[in-house]
Design a protein around this motif. Structure first.
Motif, PDB file in Angstrom:
ATOM      1  N   GLU A 186       0.801  -1.061  -0.016  1.00 12.46           N
ATOM      2  CA  GLU A 186      -0.101  -0.013  -0.146  1.00 12.46           C
ATOM      3  C   GLU A 186       0.896   0.995   0.123  1.00 12.46           C
ATOM      4  O   GLU A 186       1.734   1.364   0.802  1.00 12.46           O
ATOM      5  N   GLY A 187       0.545   2.168  -0.983  1.00 10.30           N
ATOM      6  CA  GLY A 187       1.219   3.392  -1.075  1.00 10.30           C
ATOM      7  C   GLY A 187       2.524   3.299  -1.868  1.00 10.30           C
ATOM      8  O   GLY A 187       3.368   4.283  -2.343  1.00 10.30           O
ATOM      9  N   GLU A 188       2.986   2.249  -2.563  1.00 10.07           N
ATOM     10  CA  GLU A 188       4.161   2.073  -3.342  1.00 10.07           C
ATOM     11  C   GLU A 188       3.593   2.221  -4.809  1.00 10.07           C
ATOM     12  O   GLU A 188       2.822   1.381  -5.631  1.00 10.07           O
ATOM     13  N   SER A 189       4.060   3.212  -5.333  1.00 13.03           N
ATOM     14  CA  SER A 189       3.654   3.622  -6.964  1.00 13.03           C
ATOM     15  C   SER A 189       4.311   2.583  -7.879  1.00 13.03           C
ATOM     16  O   SER A 189       5.525   2.389  -7.713  1.00 13.03           O
ATOM     17  N   ARG A 240      -6.219   7.782  -8.320  1.00 14.82           N
ATOM     18  CA  ARG A 240      -4.701   7.663  -8.147  1.00 14.82           C
ATOM     19  C   ARG A 240      -4.220   6.890  -9.445  1.00 14.82           C
ATOM     20  O   ARG A 240      -3.337   6.705  -9.438  1.00 14.82           O
ATOM     21  N   ALA A 282       0.461   6.016  -4.846  1.00 12.99           N
ATOM     22  CA  ALA A 282       0.135   5.686  -3.621  1.00 12.99           C
ATOM     23  C   ALA A 282      -1.293   4.670  -3.558  1.00 12.99           C
ATOM     24  O   ALA A 282      -2.381   4.901  -3.006  1.00 12.99           O
ATOM     25  N   LYS A 304      -4.052   1.690  -2.951  1.00  6.35           N
ATOM     26  CA  LYS A 304      -4.731   1.516  -1.812  1.00  6.35           C
ATOM     27  C   LYS A 304      -5.262  -0.016  -2.009  1.00  6.35           C
ATOM     28  O   LYS A 304      -5.336  -0.295  -3.141  1.00  6.35           O
TER      29      LYS A 304
END
Lengths: 114, 113
Positions: B15-18, B61, B77, B79
């Protein structure tokens, strides 16, 4: 609901039997499509209906497959003498706006041929 | 014949890792490139249409970009609710007017909480 409705959601049949899959498009959508999705493969175009024009049947894999549409409403996809390789999810989609690629898909009919 | 290749086949992110998903295509004149999202047991859900190289579209996102040979779906980022299979499709000029789309096999994205 207001979405594309397909029935049955699941169908198990024996090899050699005929099956009918039904699609109710979104009201007012003039275009209707059938696609097939085999496990691990991309969606495969089967047939396209646009209003009262002749359907584009170029994607039907064999003469065992046929489809009809009543006016701008319900469509039925029929598979005769089913084979195991026909096992797949059959997806119906409708659209009101041409050439945008924005198709509204139903949840599909999962066909299993034993 | 129009062709679409998507990579990777599967992608697991925290989670949050692009990251980015790739869609390479071959088409005889591009009419449009489309991105869809498909959740398990559901039909695909339309996300974006891109028509020409350099075009970008954004939604929450997700951002889709297009070049003459490929498209990228950038996820910023992410979810857990972004977990799904993302499908790319093209329409070539030879199919103009009938909306026949050629789909790739998709990238299965999993976002780990």
């Amino acid at each position: 609901g207001a979405g594309v409705s397909q029935s049955p959601s699941n169908k198990v049949t024996e090899k050699g039997k005929d099956v009918e899959l039904r699609c109710d498009p979104i009201s007012g959508h003039t275009a209707l499509y059938w696609y097939r999705q085999r496990l691990g493969q991309g969606l495969e175009f089967l047939i396209y209906f646009q209003g009262n024009s002749a359907p584009d049947k170029s994607g039907l894999p064999s003469d065992r497959f046929s489809a009809e549409r009543t006016g701008e409403s319900v469509s039925t996809l029929t598979i005769q003498r089913t084979q195991q390789e026909d096992s797949a999810v059959y997806l119906c989609a409708s659209s009101w706006q041409t050439n945008t690629g924005e198709l509204f898909f139903g949840e599909g009919s999962r066909l299993t041929v034993l | 014949e129009d062709q679409v290749t998507q990579s990777p086949e599967a992608l697991r992110l925290q989670e949050g890792e692009s990251s980015s998903l790739n869609c390479s295509y071959t088409v005889s004149g591009l009419r449009g490139l489309f991105w869809y999202r498909q959740d398990p047991g559901k039909g695909p859900e339309f996300l974006f249409t891109l028509y020409s190289a350099g075009e970008e579209k954004e939604k929450e996102r997700l951002k889709a970009t297009l070049t003459k040979k490929e498209s990228f779906l950038h996820i910023t980022a992410p979810k857990p609710e972004d977990s799904a299979t993302y499908l790319c499709a093209v329409q070539g000029l030879s199919n103009f007017g009938n909306e026949k789309l050629t789909f790739g096999t998709g990238t299965r994205l999993t976002i780990i909480p």
